[in-house]
Enzyme design. Structure first.
Site, PDB file in Angstrom:
ATOM      1  N   ASP A 110      59.649  47.853  54.336  1.00 23.52           N
ATOM      2  CA  ASP A 110      60.620  47.995  55.556  1.00 23.52           C
ATOM      3  C   ASP A 110      61.874  48.162  54.929  1.00 23.52           C
ATOM      4  OD1 ASP A 110      58.511  47.936  57.172  1.00 23.52           O
ATOM      5  OD2 ASP A 110      58.458  45.968  57.373  1.00 23.52           O
TER       6      ASP A 110
ATOM      7  N   LYS B  66      62.960  53.070  53.478  1.00 23.63           N
ATOM      8  CA  LYS B  66      62.549  54.052  52.702  1.00 23.63           C
ATOM      9  C   LYS B  66      62.544  55.513  53.486  1.00 23.63           C
ATOM     10  CE  LYS B  66      58.692  52.020  51.990  1.00 23.63           C
ATOM     11  NZ  LYS B  66      59.177  50.574  52.647  1.00 23.63           N
TER      12      LYS B  66
ATOM     13  N   GLN C  10      55.112  50.656  51.487  1.00 24.11           N
ATOM     14  CA  GLN C  10      55.285  49.214  51.209  1.00 24.11           C
ATOM     15  C   GLN C  10      56.291  48.813  50.303  1.00 24.11           C
ATOM     16  OE1 GLN C  10      51.537  50.536  51.095  1.00 24.11           O
ATOM     17  NE2 GLN C  10      51.990  50.310  53.196  1.00 24.11           N
TER      18      GLN C  10
ATOM     19  N   GLY D  47      54.883  52.316  57.998  1.00 25.47           N
ATOM     20  CA  GLY D  47      55.599  52.418  59.293  1.00 25.47           C
ATOM     21  C   GLY D  47      57.087  52.923  58.847  1.00 25.47           C
ATOM     22  N   HIS D  48      57.411  54.360  58.833  1.00 26.31           N
ATOM     23  CA  HIS D  48      58.643  54.754  58.194  1.00 26.31           C
ATOM     24  C   HIS D  48      59.252  55.439  59.310  1.00 26.31           C
ATOM     25  CE1 HIS D  48      56.799  54.891  53.935  1.00 26.31           C
ATOM     26  NE2 HIS D  48      56.509  53.944  54.361  1.00 26.31           N
TER      27      HIS D  48
HETATM   28  P1  GDP Z   1      60.457  51.905  56.036  1.00 24.88           P
HETATM   29  O1  GDP Z   1      59.106  51.033  56.042  1.00 24.88           O
HETATM   30  O2  GDP Z   1      61.042  51.173  54.382  1.00 24.88           O
HETATM   31  O3  GDP Z   1      60.794  53.071  55.845  1.00 24.88           O
HETATM   32  O4  GDP Z   1      61.465  50.996  56.845  1.00 24.88           O
HETATM   33  P2  GDP Z   1      61.247  50.984  58.656  1.00 24.88           P
HETATM   34  O5  GDP Z   1      61.307  52.136  58.944  1.00 24.88           O
HETATM   35  O6  GDP Z   1      60.017  50.129  58.702  1.00 24.88           O
HETATM   36  O7  GDP Z   1      62.406  49.968  58.811  1.00 24.88           O
HETATM   37  C1  GDP Z   1      63.813  50.114  58.809  1.00 24.88           C
HETATM   38  C2  GDP Z   1      64.385  49.973  60.061  1.00 24.88           C
HETATM   39  O8  GDP Z   1      65.810  49.869  60.090  1.00 24.88           O
HETATM   40  C3  GDP Z   1      64.241  51.300  60.954  1.00 24.88           C
HETATM   41  O9  GDP Z   1      63.981  50.966  62.227  1.00 24.88           O
HETATM   42  C4  GDP Z   1      65.240  52.173  60.409  1.00 24.88           C
HETATM   43  O10 GDP Z   1      65.509  53.035  61.697  1.00 24.88           O
HETATM   44  C5  GDP Z   1      66.512  50.952  60.417  1.00 24.88           C
HETATM   45  N1  GDP Z   1      67.473  51.608  59.504  1.00 24.88           N
HETATM   46  C6  GDP Z   1      67.617  52.147  58.487  1.00 24.88           C
HETATM   47  N2  GDP Z   1      68.620  52.116  57.782  1.00 24.88           N
HETATM   48  C7  GDP Z   1      69.370  51.397  58.448  1.00 24.88           C
HETATM   49  C8  GDP Z   1      70.926  50.928  58.157  1.00 24.88           C
HETATM   50  O11 GDP Z   1      71.533  51.367  57.361  1.00 24.88           O
HETATM   51  N3  GDP Z   1      71.403  50.522  59.470  1.00 24.88           N
HETATM   52  C9  GDP Z   1      70.570  49.750  60.324  1.00 24.88           C
HETATM   53  N4  GDP Z   1      71.118  48.971  61.339  1.00 24.88           N
HETATM   54  N5  GDP Z   1      69.466  50.206  60.589  1.00 24.88           N
HETATM   55  C10 GDP Z   1      68.465  50.980  59.550  1.00 24.88           C
HETATM   56  P1  IMO Z   2      56.213  50.218  55.109  1.00 23.77           P
HETATM   57  O1  IMO Z   2      55.668  51.265  54.127  1.00 23.77           O
HETATM   58  C1  IMO Z   2      55.981  45.829  55.436  1.00 23.77           C
HETATM   59  C2  IMO Z   2      52.115  43.881  54.568  1.00 23.77           C
HETATM   60  C3  IMO Z   2      51.334  43.434  55.809  1.00 23.77           C
HETATM   61  C4  IMO Z   2      50.584  42.124  54.998  1.00 23.77           C
HETATM   62  C5  IMO Z   2      50.188  42.716  53.702  1.00 23.77           C
HETATM   63  C6  IMO Z   2      48.865  43.517  53.688  1.00 23.77           C
HETATM   64  O2  IMO Z   2      56.488  50.397  56.426  1.00 23.77           O
HETATM   65  O3  IMO Z   2      57.430  49.391  53.982  1.00 23.77           O
HETATM   66  P2  IMO Z   2      47.880  45.659  54.797  1.00 23.77           P
HETATM   67  O4  IMO Z   2      47.549  45.878  56.221  1.00 23.77           O
HETATM   68  O5  IMO Z   2      48.455  46.474  53.923  1.00 23.77           O
HETATM   69  O6  IMO Z   2      46.316  45.003  54.155  1.00 23.77           O
HETATM   70  O7  IMO Z   2      48.424  44.355  54.819  1.00 23.77           O
HETATM   71  O8  IMO Z   2      50.998  43.864  53.499  1.00 23.77           O
HETATM   72  N1  IMO Z   2      52.440  45.210  54.798  1.00 23.77           N
HETATM   73  C7  IMO Z   2      53.730  45.728  55.088  1.00 23.77           C
HETATM   74  N2  IMO Z   2      54.898  45.116  55.230  1.00 23.77           N
HETATM   75  N3  IMO Z   2      55.963  47.208  55.384  1.00 23.77           N
HETATM   76  C8  IMO Z   2      54.990  47.844  55.131  1.00 23.77           C
HETATM   77  O9  IMO Z   2      54.946  48.914  55.023  1.00 23.77           O
HETATM   78  C9  IMO Z   2      53.788  47.108  54.822  1.00 23.77           C
HETATM   79  N4  IMO Z   2      52.460  47.686  54.807  1.00 23.77           N
HETATM   80  C10 IMO Z   2      51.520  46.532  54.596  1.00 23.77           C
HETATM   81  O10 IMO Z   2      52.251  42.767  56.631  1.00 23.77           O
HETATM   82  O11 IMO Z   2      51.367  41.122  54.932  1.00 23.77           O
HETATM   83 MG    MG Z   3      58.284  50.198  57.458  1.00 25.43          MG
END
Ligand code: GDP
Ligand code: IMO
Ligand code: MG
Length: 415
Positions: free
Chosen positions: A13, A16, A209, A40-41
């Site tokens: 998270d 990415k 991840q 979850g991207h």
């Molecule tokens: P990922 O799994 O690495 O793709 O990240 P996620 O999408 O799960 O979580 C990142 C969250 O932060 C998402 O809701 C994005 O829309 C948000 N986000 C990304 N970059 C920024 C930033 O620079 N500032 C803020 N406030 N939110 C951001």
């Molecule tokens: P993105 O790509 C954050 C965590 C889960 C749990 C552990 C194992 O959005 O960054 P799993 O379902 O993979 O067997 O869970 O890994 N986890 C993540 N945490 N971002 C993710 O993906 C994750 N994918 C798995 O919360 O602790």
């Molecule tokens: Mg994510």
């Protein structure tokens, strides 16, 4: 040859999805190479939040999405996300490796069951069937995309899998229907990607991840079931390491973690709750509140080292605005010993006392003010925000070339 890999440097998270979108705008292909629908991207475009679990988020830029052999594919998600892309006017035909394993209903059921058995030692998985699908793959009893398209092979594989688990594997007909619908999209992805790279086309490899969730390099057992680090690009996609010309690490300006496991800089107080709300730190896939804490340099040094990171994209800097002082954990004290680079050894991390440096904060800026800053560039950032970024650069020894200050694309500055 332009292979660009994007790797999360923390516990996932990191943002990415947004970075992949930005770097995929001039790419031919964008590839998911490990994990499954546990990812979850997010990409925010024209005020709309687009969430991807199975297709790479970079496909929102128009680059063709690919799913490589080393993933575990949730076919329902693929269909849903093709529709999601259609809704923003992008008609895609993803390329899916014939060799990728599929996640079946039984894997989700087992994920749930194993978590219940663990009771006190819950990992807090996403319940997307990731661990069971990868373990069936390792046992060589998993079902691959190509098997879904061959009724004879499928029948004997289903029987073996059901005999092994002593459970029905669930609605296989549905998976077959989706695989048939996507049959023209299935391919020998390895050959396509190698040829594209040889022709000089740009390919973005979108990691899911983060490094600290890697099954070998992470905080085991509180990890996911795949390699999330750079090597997975090569083994999953069948491309050699020399074909990657750039390795980009994505790092959040603080740290978060979903699920259980050690977290040395975790904030378990009011300050943590404020940061969680300000950063909207709730899981993209599961909606769970994310644990939050300060930046952890010893672990980041390790992540950067083992992935051969060339440069870093720093996200969510805007979330830290309005703090008087911002702590950064620069080293650990472990039994009186100073640790500069921390391997994610759980026992050591549990004993680690973070040693903090305190940097001055900058005023709380609204979204409009940040937007204006992005129009004017790096020099327009508040001085203390620039110092924060430069301090991290010095501590980790790599350039931060991109600083994101908002969820939307364009809310970033190039340094
Ligand atoms: P990922 O799994 O690495 O793709 O990240 P996620 O999408 O799960 O979580 C990142 C969250 O932060 C998402 O809701 C994005 O829309 C948000 N986000 C990304 N970059 C920024 C930033 O620079 N500032 C803020 N406030 N939110 C951001
Ligand atoms: P993105 O790509 C954050 C965590 C889960 C749990 C552990 C194992 O959005 O960054 P799993 O379902 O993979 O067997 O869970 O890994 N986890 C993540 N945490 N971002 C993710 O993906 C994750 N994918 C798995 O919360 O602790
Ligand atoms: Mg994510």
């Amino acid at each position: 040859m332009t292979g660009v890999a994007i790797i999360g440097l923390q516990w996932g998270d990191e943002g990415k999805g947004k970075i992949s979108y930005l770097l995929s705008r001039d790419a031919e292909y964008v590839v998911r190479f490990q994990g499954g629908a546990n990812a979850g991207h997010t990409v925010v475009l024209d005020g709309r939040e687009l969430r991807f679990n199975m297709l790479p988020a970079g496909s929102a830029s128009g680059a063709r999405p690919c799913i490589a052999s080393g993933t575990v594919v949730d076919l329902d998600e693929v269909i849903e996300e093709i529709e999601l892309l259609k809704s923003i006017g992008i008609d895609v035909k993803p390329l899916i490796s014939k060799n990728a394993n599929v996640v079946l209903p039984v894997h989700k059921e087992l994920d749930e069951m194993i978590e219940k058995l663990r009771s006190r030692e819950l990992i807090g998985t996403t319940r997307r069937g990731i661990g069971p699908a990868y373990s069936d793959k390792a046992l060589r009893i998993g079902i691959k995309i190509v098997d879904l398209l061959d009724p004879e092979v499928l029948e004997s594989k289903v029987k073996l899998l059901e005999d092994f688990h002593k459970l029905s594997i669930g609605d296989i007909e549905k998976s077959v229907r989706i695989a048939e619908k996507l049959s023209e999209n299935t391919c020998d992805l390895e050959i396509i990607l190698n040829e594209a790279l040889d022709e000089g086309k740009k390919i973005v490899f979108e990691g899911a991840q983060g490094t600290l969730l890697d099954i070998d390099q992470g905080t085991y057992p509180y990890v996911t079931s795949s390699n999330t680090t750079i090597g997975a690009v090569f083994t999953s996609c069948g491309i050699g390491p020399r074909k990657i010309s750039e390795i980009v690490g994505v790092m959040k300006a603080y740290t978060t973690r979903v699920g259980a496991g050690v977290f040395p800089t975790e904030l378990r107080n009011e300050e943590g709750s404020i940061l969680r709300e300000k950063g909207r730190e709730y899981g993209t896939t599961t909606g769970r509140p994310r644990r939050v804490g300060w930046l952890d340099i010893p672990l980041l040094r390790y992540s950067i080292m083992i992935n051969s990171i060339d440069w870093v994209a720093l996200t969510k800097l805007d979330v830290l605005s309005g703090l008087r002082k911002i702590p950064i954990c620069v080293e650990y004290d472990v039994d009186g010993k100073t640790i500069r680079i921390a391997s994610p050894n759980v026992k050591m991390l549990e004993k680690a006392t973070p040693i903090y440096s305190y940097l001055d904060g900058w005023p709380d800026l609204g979204r409009e003010e940040w937007r204006k800053i992005t129009l004017r560039g790096w020099d327009a950032l508040p001085e203390n925000a620039r110092t924060y970024v430069e301090t991290i650069e010095n501590l980790v020894g790599k350039p931060i070339k991109l600083v994101s200050v908002g969820a939307a694309a364009r809310m970033e500055v190039v340094k």
